[in-house]
Motif scaffolding. Structure first.
Motif, short mmCIF file in Angstrom:
data_model
loop_
_atom_site.label_atom_id
_atom_site.label_comp_id
_atom_site.label_asym_id
_atom_site.label_seq_id
_atom_site.Cartn_x
_atom_site.Cartn_y
_atom_site.Cartn_z
N ALA A 1 40.58 95.21 77.00
CA ALA A 1 39.50 95.99 77.61
C ALA A 1 40.05 96.80 78.78
CB ALA A 1 38.38 95.07 78.08
N ARG B 1 28.38 87.31 71.93
CA ARG B 1 27.08 87.94 71.75
C ARG B 1 26.49 87.69 70.36
NH1 ARG B 1 25.50 92.70 69.68
NH2 ARG B 1 27.61 93.51 69.52
N THR B 2 27.34 87.77 69.35
CA THR B 2 26.83 87.64 67.99
C THR B 2 27.08 86.27 67.39
OG1 THR B 2 28.90 88.56 67.19
CG2 THR B 2 27.10 90.10 67.48
N TYR C 1 28.61 102.33 70.24
CA TYR C 1 28.32 102.14 68.81
C TYR C 1 26.92 101.57 68.68
CZ TYR C 1 29.38 97.08 69.18
OH TYR C 1 29.40 95.75 69.50
N VAL D 1 31.43 96.54 79.91
CA VAL D 1 32.62 96.10 79.17
C VAL D 1 32.30 96.23 77.68
CG1 VAL D 1 33.17 94.48 81.03
CG2 VAL D 1 32.00 93.65 79.01
N PRO D 2 33.32 96.23 76.82
CA PRO D 2 33.03 96.37 75.40
C PRO D 2 32.00 95.33 74.92
CG PRO D 2 35.36 96.55 75.76
CD PRO D 2 34.77 96.18 77.09
N GLY D 3 31.02 95.80 74.18
CA GLY D 3 30.01 94.89 73.64
C GLY D 3 28.76 94.79 74.50
N ASP D 4 28.77 95.44 75.66
CA ASP D 4 27.58 95.39 76.52
C ASP D 4 26.46 96.24 75.93
OD1 ASP D 4 28.66 93.69 78.31
OD2 ASP D 4 28.66 95.06 80.02
N TYR E 1 32.83 83.81 78.24
CA TYR E 1 32.51 85.23 78.08
C TYR E 1 31.95 85.79 79.38
CZ TYR E 1 29.95 89.42 76.91
OH TYR E 1 29.46 90.70 76.92
N ARG F 1 33.60 88.82 81.57
CA ARG F 1 32.83 90.02 81.83
C ARG F 1 32.76 90.26 83.35
NH1 ARG F 1 27.61 91.40 82.61
NH2 ARG F 1 27.28 93.56 82.00
N ALA G 1 28.41 99.37 74.25
CA ALA G 1 29.63 100.03 74.72
C ALA G 1 30.82 99.62 73.87
CB ALA G 1 29.88 99.66 76.18
N THR G 2 31.74 100.55 73.63
CA THR G 2 32.98 100.17 72.97
C THR G 2 34.12 100.13 73.98
OG1 THR G 2 33.67 102.43 72.50
CG2 THR G 2 32.33 101.35 70.84
N ARG G 3 33.84 100.61 75.17
CA ARG G 3 34.93 100.67 76.15
C ARG G 3 34.52 100.14 77.49
NH1 ARG G 3 37.44 105.83 74.10
NH2 ARG G 3 39.52 105.15 73.56
N TYR G 4 35.55 99.76 78.23
CA TYR G 4 35.39 99.33 79.61
C TYR G 4 35.25 100.61 80.44
CZ TYR G 4 37.12 97.07 83.96
OH TYR G 4 37.29 96.58 85.21
N MET H 1 36.65 98.59 71.66
CA MET H 1 36.41 97.30 71.01
C MET H 1 34.91 97.12 70.79
SD MET H 1 38.90 94.52 72.77
CE MET H 1 38.43 94.70 74.45
N ARG H 2 34.56 96.36 69.79
CA ARG H 2 33.15 96.07 69.54
C ARG H 2 32.63 95.03 70.54
NH1 ARG H 2 34.02 98.30 64.33
NH2 ARG H 2 35.96 97.17 64.24
N ASP H 3 33.52 94.18 71.01
CA ASP H 3 33.12 93.11 71.91
C ASP H 3 34.34 92.45 72.52
OD1 ASP H 3 30.91 91.44 72.91
OD2 ASP H 3 29.94 92.07 71.05
N LEU H 4 34.11 91.52 73.41
CA LEU H 4 35.20 90.68 73.91
C LEU H 4 35.27 89.43 73.05
CD1 LEU H 4 34.59 90.76 77.77
CD2 LEU H 4 36.22 92.11 76.48
N LEU I 1 35.97 91.60 84.87
CA LEU I 1 36.18 93.02 84.62
C LEU I 1 35.28 93.88 85.50
CD1 LEU I 1 36.51 92.98 80.75
CD2 LEU I 1 38.18 93.96 82.30
#
Lengths: 247, 228
Positions: free
Chosen positions: A148, A193-194, B23, B6-9, A226, A230, B31-34, A154-157, A233
């Motif tokens: 990240a 998340r998923t 996305y 962050v990605p996935g938020d 997670y 988050r 979000a896909t990016r930080y 990315m789709r997620d962490l 970051l």
């Protein structure tokens, strides 16, 4: 088979040897952007595990024949420092670290949007400075944050933790003592998340009920991790903002 | 105030406004990016880091990296190299550039201003030269992350206008994070210092005002014969 006869008592008066409860994680510390020359980096502590993850790229993929014309290739290297264990570890890749590199790469693969960078390589290095069981999960957590930080889409962490069985009890996040003398060890990596599991391994024997209970424990802990990833970051930028305001 | 993601938020449910670095999944925008969320026009995430990937129409500063007839291979501060065809060279319209003579037009290490004409799916990037493409030797090249370029330009060019005025320099900012400065040596020193300051504080709010103060205080200090 390890732990066939438990010669060490791992649970005393309902507490584990290090004083933790059954469903308690070790302390976690996360620093983002610790390496100046890497595109993204993260220092991660999980109890006595210390790992630095560095991400380089996207950059040109070598060897060229291994390029993928449609998407980037993710390379993952898990490496233990010679001084990371009790007895000096012979440096360099071995059977175990090659396997862990592959498993870790596959744990992160589902979230990395590789199609953004055709022909390129995204290189991830997880360097273990100190180890105390659960190093692969620490490596995955660190790598996810470092990716990240590198600005990789990315789709997620991905968050990761291990569960295991000691003295007949399912417990969270084994330390080295528990890992060596316990009955089973099961690292899990997932997208919090998923609730998507991206990696799952098991060493030892568990009944179906124990497995399900362990998985539930691990998934709950991944959510906690997670949140920490988050926060680390996000705080990196709010911190530097406050600093500027103080000036 | 800005919001860091962050990605996935989860960002929004307005999927029809989903833009860059986002996305859509099950009717929600993630979000896909930080980076920092910008919802002014479309819902997008302004990345805080990452490598430059050229887009058609970008103006970039490139450096000739290789000569491979009939192309110049140009380093454009991206993981992908770009190519410039000999026919793009303005002087080639009347006389043909012969094999082996390409370096007399543009040699290795030369800097050029070019526009990205085409980027295909295999990331083959073709450049076209700008009219005044040649970058002289009496200036300085600064390289910053391409993610900070919008900050150096400022909202509708406010930051760059101020910089040019206060530093008395010619400044050209390319999309790939390369900045060309031309002017007197001490003016260029000031300009580069200010640009680096902008980059290190790029994610903070009220930046343009702070830089204005900085430039003013610098001007005063200088006229009194002391700096800082």
């Amino acid at each position: 088979m390890k732990g066939e006869e438990t010669e060490v008592e791992l649970i005393k008066e309902g507490k584990r040897l290090d004083g933790r409860g059954f469903e308690e994680l070790r302390h976690i510390k996360i620093d983002v952007g610790v390496l100046k020359r890497a595109d993204g980096s993260c220092y991660f502590e999980l109890g006595d595990n210390k790992v630095i993850a560095a991400v380089y790229g996207p950059r040109e993929m070598h060897p060229r024949h291994a390029q993928d014309a449609k998407m980037a290739v993710v390379k993952f290297r898990y490496n233990m420092a010679p001084f990371s264990t009790d007895d000096r570890k012979r440096p360099g890749p071995d059977r175990r670290s090659i396997e862990i590199s592959k498993v870790s790469r596959e744990a992160l693969d589902p979230v990395i949007m590789r199609e953004y960078y055709p022909k390129m390589a995204i290189e991830v290095y997880a360097e273990l400075l100190q180890s105390d069981a659960g190093t692969r999960t620490a490596g995955i957590n660190a790598a996810s944050v470092a990716l990240a930080d590198a600005g990789i889409p990315m789709r997620d962490l991905v968050s990761s933790v291990a569960v295991g069985k000691i003295d007949g009890e399912m417990v969270l996040d084994l330390n080295a003592m528990e890992d060596n003398h316990g009955e089973a060890d099961m690292p899990v990596a997932m997208i919090a998340r998923t609730n998507t599991i991206t990696a799952l391994q098991m060493d030892g024997r568990l009944t179906k009920e124990e497995f399900e209970r362990g998985l539930k424990l691990a998934m709950g802990a991944c959510h906690q991790i997670y949140e920490l990833q988050r926060t680390a970051l996000i705080e990196r930028y709010s911190k530097s903002e406050n600093k500027k305001e103080e000036e | 105030m800005y919001k860091v993601v962050v990605p996935g938020d989860f960002i929004s449910e307005e999927t029809n406004r989903a833009g860059e670095s986002t996305y859509v999944e099950e009717g929600k925008v993630y979000a896909t990016r930080y980076g920092i969320v910008d919802e002014r026009e479309e819902i997008k995430v302004v990345a805080l880091s990452g490598k430059y990937v050229p887009v058609e129409g970008d103006v970039v500063i490139g450096r000739i990296a290789e000569i491979s007839f009939p192309y110049w291979i140009v380093d454009i501060a991206s993981p992908y190299d770009a190519r410039l065809h000999v026919s793009e060279f303005a002087g080639a319209s009347d006389k043909k550039i012969e094999f082996g003579y390409m370096n007399s037009y543009l040699d290795l290490g030369d800097l050029i201003m070019a526009k990205v004409m085409n980027v295909n799916v295999l990331m083959r990037i073709e450049l076209a030269l700008k009219e005044d493409f040649k970058i002289g030797s009496r200036g300085r090249l600064i390289e910053i992350s391409h993610t900070k370029v919008p900050r150096v330009i400022g909202r509708s060019g406010s930051m760059i206008r101020m910089l040019k005025e206060k530093c008395k320099c010619f400044i050209f900012i390319a999309k790939n994070g390369r900045i060309w400065i031309e002017g007197r040596a001490d003016d260029m020193d000031l300009a580069s210092e200010v640009i680096l300051k902008i980059v290190s504080e790029a994610h903070t709010s009220g930046l343009t005002d702070r830089i204005a103060d900085f430039l003013d205080s610098f001007g005063k200090g200088k006229s009194q014969g002391k700096i800082g």
